[in-house]
Design a protein around this motif. Structure first.
Motif: not given
Length: 400
Positions: A31, A182, A187, A279, A299, A303, A307
């Motif tokens: 990523r 991110v 996200f 997600r 990460l 993330e 969210c």
């Protein structure tokens, strides 16, 4: 190896070719490289990614606009290392990059041995190799990192803690620190109300019977492997279930430990497998937990926070730097400590209002501190610094 300088003002003088040499080809490393490739292509760089077949990186890097070449390399050092170094050297000659960016231990080993400082080189550990092994192997890995640092123009760490860990082990490097970030447009909560956001995510996921019920849901996202510590989490779950009746746990991801973990999992645990889009699982969670044994800066917690979900993480490199001020007391536990992890999980999962409050604070923190655009701009700026070229970002500020 490096291209000859072009006359000032010519198009070639303004463009940079960067070769990302990468192994592994999934998870956080993939990523990070994909985010860098997309941003660097948008900034006008020629981006080439050399990596093994398999995993998600090759396809994701192509979709981001990078050229992708196959580099045959295993994940761990072994008898194939000389061929891997020769393969890396051939690719470097073929591409003729201005700069080599080697990601993680294997690429850092092969890439630095291939060029030996003859080309501007950035090595990014993504967590130190000597933390991942023990005994003689760890001693050899540390010995190499101490020696190999002289062939990196910058050792790029994703957290101050990662840099300090290297420094404390006697690695004398030219350091740079750029924290992970991110994509905050990707996200984010799907709905501003956390309860509705969770409910809609759970409906969309069509949660299996193992996760049905009204109890709180903890989610762990990560490769099923020793590094991520899912085995420690499973050892805690009977105690958590006794403390918080109805609590459920979902492990999202796949990896070499999948079958072993399934055989030892207690009731109330669901193995979701790999997810192309994590997600919905983050949004469905009341709490996201990552009990890693080692990291650079993971990460998944970033993330999750983006969210709007609170996180519980082990106190490894990058963890304290990831969390909002004041969350360490509740949201950090020692690595490989099932007792401390069980107590923290039980305390948090029993307090839905606290989880909501922590999630709101986490979201604001992520949006303020961990925008991937800041990360990619800083890395590209580092390239310009090493090549002695003005950064386009600096030029843009001057023009204003």
């Amino acid at each position: 190896m490096p291209k000859h300088p072009s006359p000032a003002g010519s198009p070639a003088a303004r463009s940079i070719t960067v070769l990302h040499l990468v192994q592994p080809v999934e998870g956080g490393v993939a990523r990070v490289v994909t985010d860098l490739a997309a941003a660097q292509r948008a900034a006008g760089l020629r981006v080439v990614v050399a990596c093994p077949d398999g995993g998600v990186l090759a396809g994701a890097a192509r979709a981001a606009g990078a050229e992708v070449l196959t580099w045959r390399a295993g994940r761990s050092p072994g008898p194939g290392l000389p061929a891997e170094v020769l393969g890396a050297a051939r690719l470097i000659r073929r591409v003729g990059p201005d700069l080599l960016h080697a990601h993680s231990a294997k690429a850092g080993l092969a890439g630095r041995m291939a060029v030996r400082g003859s080309l501007p080189t950035v090595f990014q550990p993504h967590a130190w190799s000597f933390d991942a092994v023990g005994g003689t192997t760890a001693a050899l890995a540390l010995r190499w990192e101490r020696a190999g640092a002289r062939w990196a123009h910058r050792v790029l760490c994703v957290s101050e803690a990662e840099r300090r860990a290297g420094e404390s082990e006697g690695i004398h490097a030219r350091w740079a620190v750029v924290r992970n970030g991110v994509d905050l447009a990707h996200f984010r909560p799907a709905h501003p109300d956390p309860d509705r956001d969770r409910a809609e995510a759970r409906t969309a996921l069509r949660l299996p019977a193992a996760l049905a019920g009204a109890g709180p849901l903890a989610v762990c996202v990560g490769r099923l492997c020793p590094q991520k510590g899912q085995d420690v989490l499973l050892r805690t779950w009977p105690e958590v279930s006794a403390t918080v009746p109805g609590a459920r746990l979902a492990l999202v991801g796949d990896g070499p430990d999948a079958e072993r973990l399934r055989r030892t999992a207690p009731p109330g645990v669901h193995f979701a497998g790999a997810a192309a889009d994590i997600r919905p699982w983050l949004r469905a969670a009341d709490l996201v937990v990552l009990p890693s044994r080692w990291e650079g800066m993971a990460l998944a917690p970033l993330e999750a926070m983006a969210c709007g979900r609170p996180v519980l993480v082990s106190d490894v490199s990058g963890a304290r730097e990831s969390l909002p001020s004041g969350h360490g007391r509740l949201c950090l536990v020692p690595p490989e400590d099932p007792t401390a992890l069980a107590k923290a999980l039980g305390r948090l999962l029993a307090e839905p209002r606290l989880l909501t409050e922590l999630g709101e604070q986490a979201q604001q923190h992520a949006r303020t501190e961990f925008d991937v655009r800041r990360t990619t701009d800083a890395v590209t700026g580092l390239y310009h610094e090493l090549l002695g070229r003005p950064s386009p970002l600096n030029q843009e500020r001057i023009s204003r």
